[in-house]
Design an enzyme around this catalytic site. Structure first.
Site, PDB file in Angstrom:
ATOM      1  N   ARG A  40     -50.223  75.989  31.617  1.00 38.84           N
ATOM      2  CA  ARG A  40     -49.668  76.814  32.691  1.00 38.84           C
ATOM      3  C   ARG A  40     -48.504  77.706  32.239  1.00 38.84           C
ATOM      4  NH1 ARG A  40     -50.062  75.158  37.968  1.00 38.84           N
ATOM      5  NH2 ARG A  40     -50.429  73.046  37.227  1.00 38.84           N
ATOM      6  N   TYR A  83     -53.711  72.064  46.539  1.00 41.69           N
ATOM      7  CA  TYR A  83     -52.366  71.491  46.398  1.00 41.69           C
ATOM      8  C   TYR A  83     -51.368  72.065  47.390  1.00 41.69           C
ATOM      9  CZ  TYR A  83     -54.203  71.313  41.509  1.00 41.69           C
ATOM     10  OH  TYR A  83     -54.956  71.162  40.383  1.00 41.69           O
ATOM     11  N   CYS A  98     -66.050  79.568  55.098  1.00 42.70           N
ATOM     12  CA  CYS A  98     -66.174  78.867  56.372  1.00 42.70           C
ATOM     13  C   CYS A  98     -65.494  77.501  56.325  1.00 42.70           C
ATOM     14  CB  CYS A  98     -67.648  78.698  56.707  1.00 42.70           C
ATOM     15  SG  CYS A  98     -68.557  80.207  56.413  1.00 42.70           S
ATOM     16  N   GLU A  99     -64.215  77.490  56.050  1.00 49.00           N
ATOM     17  CA  GLU A  99     -63.426  76.258  56.002  1.00 49.00           C
ATOM     18  C   GLU A  99     -62.039  76.607  56.512  1.00 49.00           C
ATOM     19  OE1 GLU A  99     -64.287  73.238  54.433  1.00 49.00           O
ATOM     20  OE2 GLU A  99     -66.151  73.881  53.477  1.00 49.00           O
ATOM     21  N   GLY A 155     -47.521  70.422  30.493  1.00 51.60           N
ATOM     22  CA  GLY A 155     -46.912  70.094  31.777  1.00 51.60           C
ATOM     23  C   GLY A 155     -45.687  70.884  32.178  1.00 51.60           C
ATOM     24  N   GLU A 190     -49.215  70.703  24.043  1.00 51.31           N
ATOM     25  CA  GLU A 190     -50.420  71.200  24.723  1.00 51.31           C
ATOM     26  C   GLU A 190     -50.065  72.002  25.968  1.00 51.31           C
ATOM     27  OE1 GLU A 190     -52.341  67.500  25.726  1.00 51.31           O
ATOM     28  OE2 GLU A 190     -53.047  67.132  23.699  1.00 51.31           O
ATOM     29  N   ARG A 244     -56.058  76.771  44.287  1.00 50.50           N
ATOM     30  CA  ARG A 244     -54.784  76.052  44.269  1.00 50.50           C
ATOM     31  C   ARG A 244     -54.111  75.932  45.640  1.00 50.50           C
ATOM     32  NH1 ARG A 244     -50.787  77.327  41.891  1.00 50.50           N
ATOM     33  NH2 ARG A 244     -50.177  75.275  41.157  1.00 50.50           N
TER      34      ARG A 244
HETATM   35  C1  LIG Z   1     -54.119  69.951  31.756  1.00 51.56           C
HETATM   36  C2  LIG Z   1     -53.598  69.348  30.522  1.00 51.56           C
HETATM   37  C3  LIG Z   1     -52.613  70.001  29.764  1.00 51.56           C
HETATM   38  C4  LIG Z   1     -51.957  71.282  30.197  1.00 51.56           C
HETATM   39  O1  LIG Z   1     -51.138  71.091  31.296  1.00 51.56           O
HETATM   40  P1  LIG Z   1     -50.195  72.279  31.819  1.00 51.56           P
HETATM   41  O2  LIG Z   1     -49.492  71.684  32.961  1.00 51.56           O
HETATM   42  O3  LIG Z   1     -51.064  73.413  32.195  1.00 51.56           O
HETATM   43  O4  LIG Z   1     -49.272  72.624  30.691  1.00 51.56           O
HETATM   44  C5  LIG Z   1     -52.228  69.415  28.576  1.00 51.56           C
HETATM   45  N1  LIG Z   1     -52.754  68.236  28.153  1.00 51.56           N
HETATM   46  C6  LIG Z   1     -53.691  67.577  28.872  1.00 51.56           C
HETATM   47  C7  LIG Z   1     -54.224  66.313  28.359  1.00 51.56           C
HETATM   48  C8  LIG Z   1     -54.143  68.107  30.072  1.00 51.56           C
HETATM   49  O5  LIG Z   1     -55.053  67.437  30.779  1.00 51.56           O
END
Ligand SMILES: *Cc1c(COP(=O)(O)O)cnc(C)c1O
Length: 419
Positions: free
Chosen positions: A276, A316, A342-343, A239, A273, A312
């Site tokens: 991005r 968003y 076509c949007e 995240g 995890e 994206r």
């Molecule tokens: C998408 C996701 C991530 C990665 O999120 P980023 O914002 O790209 O770092 C990590 N864990 C889970 C469970 C996700 O769904």
């Protein structure tokens, strides 16, 4: 920091002029910088030096085999959300005991596949899923290692579509139900409770929500300990945000410092995890200007890449900087950069001040390494674009552009329609 820079008036990826790649592979294409990918992974991983941890790169941001292989070679684990991602990860050489599996909707065949592969842990998102995993593990005579994904109900202050840690979101299990879940899990024959997990959202640009989530999870771990349930792995999810425009997210070192500080005195193995933050600014989308068009109220730049190639902006209203691959003359213009789809939602940028460009010019859509190619589709029967990786002064096509035949290869006409 990335390796997409101008020399004179020409944009390079590392030591390769992007124009020469476009001449060779055609447009549009995604372009990844090996040096940037590597640097971003290492900075993130080394930010946690001295801490027992496993960085599990989040595959869904960018699943190209070359990208996965690179991270695997740098010592990464993998965070997956589907059987397909498990397949890709194993294929790229990840050891199954470095793979964690998240997602609210794991199918039975996907659970079986992960059990047979022997992954590090399932991040379980509902009690029904917990029971299904127990049942499937029983049939395979295994014990499934699980964490429960807890929803700590903190506001990550990001786009609602990528906020996942609020109680109204479909992800994870609220605290009270999670405690119930752990009680149940600890009594199930084919479940091995190993961890706790939270992932509160994506493109988060401050450290505070992570720390709030962590504090909440720590209290939960204490509560569980009081009930005789020992947690080994603390999975903080991903995240961490990046700079697309003028955001100033914490540096991975700052993010790590805050987490490590808060974890002092615990003996948990940390799992992270990131997606991005590792790949986002390591990739761009290169597209060509097909036409210029002046409406009565708007100026349009029509590009050969659209929402099917990079979703994206449409999904968003995300901002991606747009730069000319070769800087030309003339005053800047304010225009909508749109695709051929076509949007009306098919745009790469709206009311954007950009350098003057003309028909035939190449544009670099910046920060497109995460959730770019992986979200692309064949809408309007547009073959998915090529992916290219640069290393130093050379480049390699790491995914061929799809052909027209690829579009129909899996389709068939039933006998009752004749031939
Ligand atoms: C998408 C996701 C991530 C990665 O999120 P980023 O914002 O790209 O770092 C990590 N864990 C889970 C469970 C996700 O769904």
């Amino acid at each position: 920091m990335h390796h997409f820079n101008y020399r004179e008036n020409e944009l390079y990826c590392e030591d390769v002029p992007i124009r020469t790649i476009a001449e060779d592979v055609g447009t549009p294409f995604y372009l990844y910088s090996h040096a940037t990918l590597k640097r971003h992974f290492l900075i993130f991983n080394e930010a946690f030096d001295g801490v027992d941890r496993l960085v599990c790169y989040s595959a869904k941001a960018n699943t190209n085999q070359a990208v996965l292989k690179l991270f695997e070679s740098l010592g990464s684990g993998l965070d997956i959300v589907s059987g397909g991602e498990l397949y890709r990860g194993l294929k790229a050489g990840f050891s199954s005991d470095r793979i964690v599996y998240s997602g609210v909707g794991k199918r039975m065949d996907e659970i079986d596949y992960a059990l047979e592969a022997g992954i590090l842990m399932f991040n379980v998102e509902s009690l029904e899923e917990l029971h299904l995993i127990n049942e499937r593990a029983g049939l395979l005579d295994l014990k499934a290692p699980v964490a429960i994904r807890v929803n700590p109900d903190v506001d990550p202050k990001t786009h609602p579509y990528i906020s996942t840690g609020l109680e109204k979101n479909k992800f994870g299990i609220d605290r009270e139900t999670a405690i119930e879940g752990y009680k149940v899990a600890s009594r199930l024959d084919h479940i091995d409770v190993v961890g706790i997990d939270c992932h509160i959202g994506s493109q988060i640009t401050e450290a505070k929500p992570f720390i709030e989530a962590l504090e909440s999870i720590k209290r939960l771990i204490e509560e569980l300990r009081g009930m005789g349930i020992e947690i080994k792995y603390l999975d903080m999810g991903g995240g961490l945000g990046i700079t697309y425009d003028d955001e100033s997210p914490p540096h991975p070192r700052e993010y790590a410092r805050a987490i490590v500080e808060s974890l002092k005195g615990t003996h948990l193995k940390l799992i992270l995890e990131p997606g991005r933050v590792i790949v986002g600014n390591a990739g761009i989308l290169v597209t060509q200007v097909l036409f210029r068009k002046s409406g009565r109220v708007k100026e349009f730049v029509v590009a050969d890449a659209g929402m099917n190639d990079l979703m994206r902006p449409t999904l968003y209203k995300a901002f991606h900087a747009i730069e000319p691959v070769v800087r030309g003359e003339g005053d800047p213009i304010t225009a909508d950069v749109v695709g051929p789809i076509c949007e009306s939602g098919d745009f790469l940028a709206q009311d954007r001040k950009i350098r003057n460009v003309k028909k035939g010019d190449l544009l670099a859509v910046m920060s497109a390494g995460a959730y770019g190619f992986t979200m692309s589709s064949n809408y309007c029967s547009r073959p998915r674009v090529a992916e290219v990786m640069v290393k130093d002064d050379s480049y390699h096509v790491v995914r061929n552009r799809e052909s027209y035949q690829d579009l129909v290869v899996s389709e068939s006409i039933p006998p009752f329609l004749g031939d």
